[in-house]
Design an enzyme around this catalytic site. Structure first.
Site, short mmCIF file in Angstrom:
data_model
loop_
_atom_site.label_atom_id
_atom_site.label_comp_id
_atom_site.label_asym_id
_atom_site.label_seq_id
_atom_site.Cartn_x
_atom_site.Cartn_y
_atom_site.Cartn_z
N GLY B 7 0.82 -1.21 0.00
CA GLY B 7 0.00 0.00 0.00
C GLY B 7 0.85 1.25 0.00
N ASP B 74 -5.21 -2.55 -5.97
CA ASP B 74 -5.74 -3.02 -4.68
C ASP B 74 -7.27 -3.01 -4.69
OD1 ASP B 74 -5.66 -0.25 -4.83
OD2 ASP B 74 -4.92 0.04 -2.77
#
Lengths: 206, 206
Positions: B7, B74
């Protein structure tokens, strides 16, 4: 007497004819020798203007019926100005206050448009986009710029509507043009805070 | 193969048994020599791991039916994992994606809880408060801390509910505990992104 509202990032003067929005430095320099009635939410500026002999703090917080703890004097002035309805001040922060028959029911606070943009940019350069005041709420966003505009402006639209179904919405502040289109018949009024200050000076309750 | 989701601010590994949440530095050091299948939204980390011979980018974005421009890998994995419903990822940003019968309808993005807090603090020290996940939406806030928690969490609650009236809500990410209580029957699942990655590897569509 010139009226002056000192915010967190800007200073606003009203001479009865027009409003001037200035930086703190510019405003203090330009009006230091004038007769000014002010309200101030910025502690640093507040301590500097104590030596301005012709400036007078016109704050009169007890005029507003409210049991909100720590309500800023700017929000008190705005609430006194409307007496009934919802007032949204879109400045450094976006504050919302709900008034009903002269009583302040409470309110809430979003970051301002600039602070929202900086928050997105701090997460990822990909999220450093402009917020689009013309975003449509008819369809779910399908790109980053719409996704961010929708989240910011859709939040304000939905949360205010939940509590202001039949209430008149008043909008003020530098970013009022982002907020007013979210509500049918919203009234933009950049003089609202000065109207509240005039009530404070005259001790005029809602 | 260990699965890895990289991330913007953290890196997450799943070995089939447990999830480890680490800083980029810690994660890359610890797993450099392992066999890892990854997805990555962080360009700086992406360029660093190109030299990791046992790491493989398992991104398979075309598996998701979507006409969203620039959807992060994601969010693609999370959408593939649920196939139908709303998925909220509460990390550095809070992303929301809406899936209906295997098709991605779109989504939107708020700043994450940490970025929201920093945005308030950047406006005024008076606004640097904790966001309270237990805030009540039954009454209008009457203090600064409630006013901020209400604005942030009320926004998520109201905007998601508008588009997810009858849809199942799935919540994942480090701040899932702030978000899940906003919705009746929301399902917290920290494995969601890895389930989506497994589908990418197996080329399994919704």
């Amino acid at each position: 007497m010139i009226l002056c509202d000192i915010g967190n990032s800007r200073i606003h003067f009203y001479d009865g004819k027009e409003v001037k929005h200035l930086s703190h430095e510019e405003g203090l320099k330009l009006y230091e020798s004038e007769k000014v009635g002010y309200i101030c939410v910025n502690d640093e500026v507040k301590s500097r203007i104590k030596r301005f002999s012709k400036w007078q703090d016109v704050s009169n917080p007890s005029l507003l019926k409210s049991d909100y703890k720590g309500l800023g004097i700017d929000r008190i002035a705005l609430s006194l100005a409307i007496c009934d309805g919802v007032v949204i001040d879109a400045g450094s922060a976006i504050t919302v206050d709900v008034m009903e028959k002269g009583v302040h029911l409470g309110g809430w606070i979003w970051p301002g448009v600039k602070a929202f943009k900086e928050a997105y940019g701090s997460i990822s350069a990909k999220l450093a986009v402009q917020i689009d005041p013309c975003i449509s709420f008819e369809k779910i966003p399908k790109d980053t710029s719409s996704a961010i505009s929708y989240a910011v402006l859709g939040s304000i639209k939905e949360v205010v509507q939940t509590f202001a179904k039949s209430k008149r919405v008043f909008v003020t502040g530098g970013d009022a043009s982002y907020i007013a289109p979210l509500f049918e018949d919203a009234k933009i009024d950049e003089l609202l805070i000065f109207k509240g200050m005039e009530k404070m000076i005259k001790e005029e309750r809602c």
